[in-house]
Scaffold this motif. Structure first.
Motif, PDB file in Angstrom:
ATOM      1  N   SER A 183       0.837  -1.200   0.000  1.00 24.31           N
ATOM      2  CA  SER A 183       0.000   0.000   0.000  1.00 24.31           C
ATOM      3  C   SER A 183       0.871   1.249   0.000  1.00 24.31           C
ATOM      4  O   SER A 183       0.587   2.228  -0.703  1.00 24.31           O
ATOM      5  N   ALA A 184       1.981   1.230   0.775  1.00 24.07           N
ATOM      6  CA  ALA A 184       2.875   2.389   0.830  1.00 24.07           C
ATOM      7  C   ALA A 184       3.572   2.614  -0.503  1.00 24.07           C
ATOM      8  O   ALA A 184       3.841   3.760  -0.886  1.00 24.07           O
ATOM      9  N   LYS A 185       3.838   1.550  -1.264  1.00 23.19           N
ATOM     10  CA  LYS A 185       4.532   1.669  -2.558  1.00 23.19           C
ATOM     11  C   LYS A 185       3.547   1.757  -3.720  1.00 23.19           C
ATOM     12  O   LYS A 185       3.944   1.673  -4.876  1.00 23.19           O
ATOM     13  N   LYS A 186       2.246   1.880  -3.407  1.00 27.58           N
ATOM     14  CA  LYS A 186       1.201   2.031  -4.440  1.00 27.58           C
ATOM     15  C   LYS A 186       1.140   0.812  -5.370  1.00 27.58           C
ATOM     16  O   LYS A 186       1.019   0.933  -6.575  1.00 27.58           O
ATOM     17  N   VAL A 187       1.254  -0.375  -4.759  1.00 23.77           N
ATOM     18  CA  VAL A 187       1.182  -1.639  -5.499  1.00 23.77           C
ATOM     19  C   VAL A 187      -0.002  -2.414  -4.931  1.00 23.77           C
ATOM     20  O   VAL A 187      -0.305  -2.320  -3.745  1.00 23.77           O
ATOM     21  N   SER A 188      -0.619  -3.232  -5.763  1.00 23.95           N
ATOM     22  CA  SER A 188      -1.772  -4.023  -5.318  1.00 23.95           C
ATOM     23  C   SER A 188      -1.344  -4.983  -4.220  1.00 23.95           C
ATOM     24  O   SER A 188      -0.346  -5.690  -4.342  1.00 23.95           O
ATOM     25  N   GLY A 189      -2.101  -4.992  -3.141  1.00 26.13           N
ATOM     26  CA  GLY A 189      -1.839  -5.900  -2.029  1.00 26.13           C
ATOM     27  C   GLY A 189      -2.734  -7.122  -2.070  1.00 26.13           C
ATOM     28  O   GLY A 189      -2.840  -7.843  -1.080  1.00 26.13           O
ATOM     29  N   ASN A 190      -3.382  -7.412  -3.211  1.00 24.62           N
ATOM     30  CA  ASN A 190      -4.267  -8.578  -3.336  1.00 24.62           C
ATOM     31  C   ASN A 190      -3.442  -9.810  -3.672  1.00 24.62           C
ATOM     32  O   ASN A 190      -2.408  -9.725  -4.313  1.00 24.62           O
ATOM     33  N   GLY A 191      -3.902 -10.936  -3.229  1.00 23.38           N
ATOM     34  CA  GLY A 191      -3.263 -12.192  -3.581  1.00 23.38           C
ATOM     35  C   GLY A 191      -2.426 -12.731  -2.437  1.00 23.38           C
ATOM     36  O   GLY A 191      -2.475 -12.266  -1.308  1.00 23.38           O
ATOM     37  N   THR A 192      -1.653 -13.758  -2.797  1.00 27.83           N
ATOM     38  CA  THR A 192      -0.830 -14.421  -1.782  1.00 27.83           C
ATOM     39  C   THR A 192       0.408 -13.581  -1.474  1.00 27.83           C
ATOM     40  O   THR A 192       0.760 -12.647  -2.208  1.00 27.83           O
ATOM     41  N   ARG A 193       1.071 -13.980  -0.400  1.00 25.40           N
ATOM     42  CA  ARG A 193       2.299 -13.282  -0.027  1.00 25.40           C
ATOM     43  C   ARG A 193       3.311 -13.364  -1.146  1.00 25.40           C
ATOM     44  O   ARG A 193       3.998 -12.388  -1.459  1.00 25.40           O
ATOM     45  N   ALA A 194       3.443 -14.527  -1.796  1.00 25.52           N
ATOM     46  CA  ALA A 194       4.412 -14.705  -2.877  1.00 25.52           C
ATOM     47  C   ALA A 194       4.079 -13.809  -4.058  1.00 25.52           C
ATOM     48  O   ALA A 194       4.969 -13.233  -4.693  1.00 25.52           O
ATOM     49  N   ALA A 195       2.795 -13.649  -4.356  1.00 29.52           N
ATOM     50  CA  ALA A 195       2.377 -12.803  -5.484  1.00 29.52           C
ATOM     51  C   ALA A 195       2.703 -11.337  -5.189  1.00 29.52           C
ATOM     52  O   ALA A 195       3.215 -10.597  -6.052  1.00 29.52           O
ATOM     53  N   ILE A 196       2.414 -10.902  -3.939  1.00 30.26           N
ATOM     54  CA  ILE A 196       2.711  -9.509  -3.565  1.00 30.26           C
ATOM     55  C   ILE A 196       4.227  -9.282  -3.579  1.00 30.26           C
ATOM     56  O   ILE A 196       4.722  -8.261  -4.055  1.00 30.26           O
ATOM     57  N   ALA A 197       5.004 -10.265  -3.075  1.00 32.38           N
ATOM     58  CA  ALA A 197       6.467 -10.163  -3.061  1.00 32.38           C
ATOM     59  C   ALA A 197       7.008 -10.045  -4.466  1.00 32.38           C
ATOM     60  O   ALA A 197       7.954  -9.298  -4.732  1.00 32.38           O
ATOM     61  N   GLY A 198       6.414 -10.806  -5.411  1.00 32.19           N
ATOM     62  CA  GLY A 198       6.853 -10.735  -6.814  1.00 32.19           C
ATOM     63  C   GLY A 198       6.669  -9.333  -7.373  1.00 32.19           C
ATOM     64  O   GLY A 198       7.470  -8.877  -8.197  1.00 32.19           O
ATOM     65  N   ARG A 199       5.576  -8.648  -6.988  1.00 31.61           N
ATOM     66  CA  ARG A 199       5.351  -7.281  -7.481  1.00 31.61           C
ATOM     67  C   ARG A 199       6.271  -6.263  -6.793  1.00 31.61           C
ATOM     68  O   ARG A 199       6.675  -5.272  -7.383  1.00 31.61           O
ATOM     69  N   LEU A 200       6.638  -6.496  -5.514  1.00 37.19           N
ATOM     70  CA  LEU A 200       7.418  -5.523  -4.748  1.00 37.19           C
ATOM     71  C   LEU A 200       8.941  -5.658  -4.924  1.00 37.19           C
ATOM     72  O   LEU A 200       9.664  -4.683  -4.732  1.00 37.19           O
ATOM     73  N   LYS A 201       9.431  -6.853  -5.297  1.00 38.38           N
ATOM     74  CA  LYS A 201      10.881  -7.108  -5.241  1.00 38.38           C
ATOM     75  C   LYS A 201      11.709  -6.160  -6.101  1.00 38.38           C
ATOM     76  O   LYS A 201      12.856  -5.883  -5.787  1.00 38.38           O
ATOM     77  N   ALA A 202      11.135  -5.597  -7.155  1.00 38.21           N
ATOM     78  CA  ALA A 202      11.907  -4.719  -8.027  1.00 38.21           C
ATOM     79  C   ALA A 202      11.891  -3.264  -7.563  1.00 38.21           C
ATOM     80  O   ALA A 202      12.704  -2.469  -8.027  1.00 38.21           O
ATOM     81  N   ILE A 203      10.983  -2.919  -6.636  1.00 40.82           N
ATOM     82  CA  ILE A 203      10.844  -1.495  -6.305  1.00 40.82           C
ATOM     83  C   ILE A 203      11.145  -1.160  -4.836  1.00 40.82           C
ATOM     84  O   ILE A 203      11.142   0.010  -4.461  1.00 40.82           O
TER      85      ILE A 203
END
Length: 196
Positions: free
Chosen positions: A165-185
């Motif tokens: 939420s702080a990085k303006k990325v979707s927080g829906n889905g599993t932890r692994a899915a959210i981690a995949g979206r956050l790891k680059a930013i």
């Protein structure tokens, strides 16, 4: 040989004369040093006596100021008596200065061997030079993307959703899915701040 023997005797005589003068000067030096020590002792005794007189005057002034004149007279009597003459003063007349006798100058001894400066061994080691480049020095990354993803996967689901939420990325889905979206930013510091 006759000339050399005469020269040798002349130098030996000059040495004996100089040694006698040195002995006389050393005796005079010892005498002066002893006199200096005596003067220092007398100076300390006089300073101590003056301090005692000061103390006596202060005490007398406090107890009975009218007796100060009597004390002064008593001190005057001390200087007027023959008690001072009991000790005979040392002879303070300066001794005659001892002057060295002039001697003929002698030629400096010459050595047949030339003076040779000692050699100093110095070991030279060559260090390989690193070629200079104009490219900027880039520090090695402290954490890799795999490290970031591993840290994200260790976070609780609440913390990883808060970070998303702080990085303006979707927080829906599993932890692994959210981690995949956050790891680059995100950075390691971002993860620590989110879990703090």
């Amino acid at each position: 040989m006759q000339l050399l023997a005469a020269k040798f005797n002349q130098i030996a005589t000059a040495i004996e004369t100089t040694n006698a003068q040195i002995a006389a000067l050393q005796a005079k030096l010892s005498e002066l040093q002893e006199h200096q020590q005596q003067l220092q002792s007398v100076e300390q005794a006089c300073q101590s006596a003056l301090s005692q007189v000061d103390t006596a005057l202060m005490m007398l002034h406090h107890v009975d100021p009218t007796e100060i004149a009597t004390f002064k007279d008593a001190l005057g009597v001390k200087f007027a008596t023959d008690a001072i003459g009991i000790l005979s003063p040392t002879n303070t007349a300066p001794a005659e200065p001892i002057e060295p006798e002039p001697t003929a100058p002698t030629a400096p001894e010459t050595s047949a061997e030339p003076e040779i400066e000692p050699a100093i061994d110095v070991e030279v080691t060559e260090t390989p030079e690193t070629p200079a480049t104009d490219a900027p020095i880039v520090p090695a990354p402290t954490t890799t993307a795999a490290d970031i993803e591993g840290l994200l996967n260790k976070m609780t689901i609440q913390n990883i959703r808060k970070l998303a939420s702080a990085k303006k990325v979707s927080g829906n889905g599993t932890r692994a899915a959210i981690a995949g979206r956050l790891k680059a930013i995100v950075t390691q510091a971002d993860i620590w701040n989110a879990t703090a």
